[in-house]
Design a protein around this motif. Sequence first.
Motif, PDB file in Angstrom:
ATOM      1  N   HIS A  67       0.840  -1.201   0.000  1.00  0.00           N
ATOM      2  CA  HIS A  67       0.000   0.000   0.000  1.00  0.00           C
ATOM      3  C   HIS A  67       0.871   1.245   0.000  1.00  0.00           C
ATOM      4  O   HIS A  67       1.977   1.238   0.549  1.00  0.00           O
ATOM      5  CB  HIS A  67      -0.934   0.003   1.222  1.00  0.00           C
ATOM      6  CG  HIS A  67      -2.030  -1.008   1.109  1.00  0.00           C
ATOM      7  ND1 HIS A  67      -1.808  -2.354   1.301  1.00  0.00           N
ATOM      8  CD2 HIS A  67      -3.340  -0.877   0.790  1.00  0.00           C
ATOM      9  CE1 HIS A  67      -2.941  -3.004   1.107  1.00  0.00           C
ATOM     10  NE2 HIS A  67      -3.886  -2.140   0.796  1.00  0.00           N
ATOM     11  N   SER A  68       0.369   2.294  -0.622  1.00  0.00           N
ATOM     12  CA  SER A  68       1.127   3.550  -0.703  1.00  0.00           C
ATOM     13  C   SER A  68       1.501   4.048   0.684  1.00  0.00           C
ATOM     14  O   SER A  68       0.755   3.859   1.651  1.00  0.00           O
ATOM     15  CB  SER A  68       0.301   4.624  -1.416  1.00  0.00           C
ATOM     16  OG  SER A  68       0.113   4.285  -2.774  1.00  0.00           O
ATOM     17  N   VAL A  69       2.677   4.689   0.750  1.00  0.00           N
ATOM     18  CA  VAL A  69       3.129   5.315   1.992  1.00  0.00           C
ATOM     19  C   VAL A  69       2.914   6.817   1.831  1.00  0.00           C
ATOM     20  O   VAL A  69       3.543   7.454   0.973  1.00  0.00           O
ATOM     21  CB  VAL A  69       4.622   5.027   2.275  1.00  0.00           C
ATOM     22  CG1 VAL A  69       5.056   5.695   3.575  1.00  0.00           C
ATOM     23  CG2 VAL A  69       4.885   3.529   2.308  1.00  0.00           C
ATOM     24  N   TYR A  79       0.266  13.517  -0.703  1.00  0.00           N
ATOM     25  CA  TYR A  79       1.727  13.508  -0.788  1.00  0.00           C
ATOM     26  C   TYR A  79       2.243  12.128  -0.387  1.00  0.00           C
ATOM     27  O   TYR A  79       1.880  11.616   0.669  1.00  0.00           O
ATOM     28  CB  TYR A  79       2.317  14.594   0.111  1.00  0.00           C
ATOM     29  CG  TYR A  79       1.882  15.976  -0.299  1.00  0.00           C
ATOM     30  CD1 TYR A  79       2.549  16.669  -1.297  1.00  0.00           C
ATOM     31  CD2 TYR A  79       0.768  16.576   0.290  1.00  0.00           C
ATOM     32  CE1 TYR A  79       2.137  17.938  -1.695  1.00  0.00           C
ATOM     33  CE2 TYR A  79       0.345  17.836  -0.094  1.00  0.00           C
ATOM     34  CZ  TYR A  79       1.033  18.511  -1.089  1.00  0.00           C
ATOM     35  OH  TYR A  79       0.617  19.760  -1.479  1.00  0.00           O
ATOM     36  N   TYR A  80       3.083  11.572  -1.240  1.00  0.00           N
ATOM     37  CA  TYR A  80       3.537  10.197  -1.075  1.00  0.00           C
ATOM     38  C   TYR A  80       5.025  10.135  -0.742  1.00  0.00           C
ATOM     39  O   TYR A  80       5.810  10.931  -1.249  1.00  0.00           O
ATOM     40  CB  TYR A  80       3.347   9.402  -2.379  1.00  0.00           C
ATOM     41  CG  TYR A  80       1.926   9.307  -2.843  1.00  0.00           C
ATOM     42  CD1 TYR A  80       1.161   8.192  -2.556  1.00  0.00           C
ATOM     43  CD2 TYR A  80       1.339  10.339  -3.582  1.00  0.00           C
ATOM     44  CE1 TYR A  80      -0.156   8.091  -2.985  1.00  0.00           C
ATOM     45  CE2 TYR A  80       0.027  10.251  -4.020  1.00  0.00           C
ATOM     46  CZ  TYR A  80      -0.713   9.130  -3.720  1.00  0.00           C
ATOM     47  OH  TYR A  80      -2.015   9.047  -4.154  1.00  0.00           O
ATOM     48  N   ASN A  81       5.396   9.141   0.057  1.00  0.00           N
ATOM     49  CA  ASN A  81       6.790   8.725   0.143  1.00  0.00           C
ATOM     50  C   ASN A  81       7.023   7.607  -0.874  1.00  0.00           C
ATOM     51  O   ASN A  81       8.048   7.564  -1.535  1.00  0.00           O
ATOM     52  CB  ASN A  81       7.147   8.236   1.552  1.00  0.00           C
ATOM     53  CG  ASN A  81       7.430   9.385   2.485  1.00  0.00           C
ATOM     54  OD1 ASN A  81       6.510  10.115   2.864  1.00  0.00           O
ATOM     55  ND2 ASN A  81       8.678   9.568   2.856  1.00  0.00           N
ATOM     56  N   VAL A  82       6.054   6.711  -0.969  1.00  0.00           N
ATOM     57  CA  VAL A  82       6.066   5.644  -1.972  1.00  0.00           C
ATOM     58  C   VAL A  82       4.659   5.535  -2.541  1.00  0.00           C
ATOM     59  O   VAL A  82       3.689   5.447  -1.794  1.00  0.00           O
ATOM     60  CB  VAL A  82       6.483   4.287  -1.364  1.00  0.00           C
ATOM     61  CG1 VAL A  82       6.415   3.180  -2.418  1.00  0.00           C
ATOM     62  CG2 VAL A  82       7.874   4.354  -0.751  1.00  0.00           C
ATOM     63  N   MET A 114      24.200  12.887   3.313  1.00  0.00           N
ATOM     64  CA  MET A 114      23.335  11.724   3.423  1.00  0.00           C
ATOM     65  C   MET A 114      22.911  11.237   2.031  1.00  0.00           C
ATOM     66  O   MET A 114      22.776  12.034   1.100  1.00  0.00           O
ATOM     67  CB  MET A 114      22.063  12.073   4.203  1.00  0.00           C
ATOM     68  CG  MET A 114      22.302  12.684   5.567  1.00  0.00           C
ATOM     69  SD  MET A 114      22.839  11.487   6.780  1.00  0.00           S
ATOM     70  CE  MET A 114      21.295  10.635   7.088  1.00  0.00           C
ATOM     71  N   ARG A 115      22.700   9.939   1.923  1.00  0.00           N
ATOM     72  CA  ARG A 115      22.052   9.340   0.753  1.00  0.00           C
ATOM     73  C   ARG A 115      20.865   8.578   1.304  1.00  0.00           C
ATOM     74  O   ARG A 115      21.022   7.661   2.104  1.00  0.00           O
ATOM     75  CB  ARG A 115      22.996   8.403   0.020  1.00  0.00           C
ATOM     76  CG  ARG A 115      22.333   7.671  -1.148  1.00  0.00           C
ATOM     77  CD  ARG A 115      23.351   7.037  -2.050  1.00  0.00           C
ATOM     78  NE  ARG A 115      24.085   8.072  -2.763  1.00  0.00           N
ATOM     79  CZ  ARG A 115      25.124   7.843  -3.564  1.00  0.00           C
ATOM     80  NH1 ARG A 115      25.547   6.612  -3.741  1.00  0.00           N
ATOM     81  NH2 ARG A 115      25.736   8.838  -4.176  1.00  0.00           N
ATOM     82  N   GLU A 116      19.668   8.996   0.903  1.00  0.00           N
ATOM     83  CA  GLU A 116      18.468   8.420   1.513  1.00  0.00           C
ATOM     84  C   GLU A 116      17.391   8.239   0.458  1.00  0.00           C
ATOM     85  O   GLU A 116      17.348   8.938  -0.548  1.00  0.00           O
ATOM     86  CB  GLU A 116      17.971   9.344   2.626  1.00  0.00           C
ATOM     87  CG  GLU A 116      16.949   8.730   3.536  1.00  0.00           C
ATOM     88  CD  GLU A 116      16.683   9.594   4.774  1.00  0.00           C
ATOM     89  OE1 GLU A 116      15.886   9.156   5.598  1.00  0.00           O
ATOM     90  OE2 GLU A 116      17.255  10.691   4.901  1.00  0.00           O
ATOM     91  N   SER A 117      16.498   7.298   0.722  1.00  0.00           N
ATOM     92  CA  SER A 117      15.386   7.005  -0.167  1.00  0.00           C
ATOM     93  C   SER A 117      14.084   7.467   0.467  1.00  0.00           C
ATOM     94  O   SER A 117      13.940   7.450   1.691  1.00  0.00           O
ATOM     95  CB  SER A 117      15.341   5.494  -0.429  1.00  0.00           C
ATOM     96  OG  SER A 117      14.085   5.114  -0.914  1.00  0.00           O
ATOM     97  N   SER A 118      13.129   7.825  -0.369  1.00  0.00           N
ATOM     98  CA  SER A 118      11.808   8.220   0.145  1.00  0.00           C
ATOM     99  C   SER A 118      11.124   7.060   0.858  1.00  0.00           C
ATOM    100  O   SER A 118      10.256   7.270   1.705  1.00  0.00           O
ATOM    101  CB  SER A 118      10.932   8.723  -1.006  1.00  0.00           C
ATOM    102  OG  SER A 118      10.708   7.702  -1.961  1.00  0.00           O
ATOM    103  N   SER A 119      11.536   5.823   0.554  1.00  0.00           N
ATOM    104  CA  SER A 119      10.896   4.657   1.168  1.00  0.00           C
ATOM    105  C   SER A 119      11.177   4.535   2.668  1.00  0.00           C
ATOM    106  O   SER A 119      10.510   3.767   3.354  1.00  0.00           O
ATOM    107  CB  SER A 119      11.332   3.372   0.466  1.00  0.00           C
ATOM    108  OG  SER A 119      12.717   3.155   0.653  1.00  0.00           O
TER     109      SER A 119
END
Length: 198
Positions: free
Chosen positions: A34-36, A45-48, A148-153
Amino acid sequence: MTYEEEIAYREELLQKARDGMKVTSEERLWSQTHSVYNRRFGFPYYNVSIETLEPNQWYSLAINMESIGYKDRILPIISVPAGKGQIITDFELTDLRGNKSLGKPVKMLGLTLDLAHRECNVKYYSALGILAVGYECDYLDTAQNLHMRESSSTGATNFAMTKQMVNDHMVRYHCKSPVEDSFDAMIFTIKWTKCNAR
């Protein structure tokens, strides 16, 4: 579920994990499929973002970079929710350890696109009929003075995307800069077309 119910349920699962309680396999599957939604901005607004396709069907995905308004590294990420499927490319991939492969199925793919190399195509298959879309970027965390290296997930609230349904098989994503509230850090589209198995 409505998006409000989904946000509340995900928060309930996160709290359960924070309290050291066991998350069931059904709850874990739900959280992956499910969408985050971004906890700071809320819907839409989504993170994923989870996109709905047909289950057990191969697709050709065309990922197109429309614009980049961000000075550091930023890239779209696609993945197979719950690992129930695969992504196949016809170009060489490099994994996190630096190993290279060609044609090997993967579950997650970060796409290094820019305005000189705007588009790529991959084959995609999901037993569940869903596609997960997010993004990753580098930034300076001024509070810690760390690059930092980061993902929206990760669910970080300084990452967010909006999406626009272009038609029933194409979506445009506007990605937020992690260091300011601009949603023009990266704009890209994903178009899916049914195709034959690899």
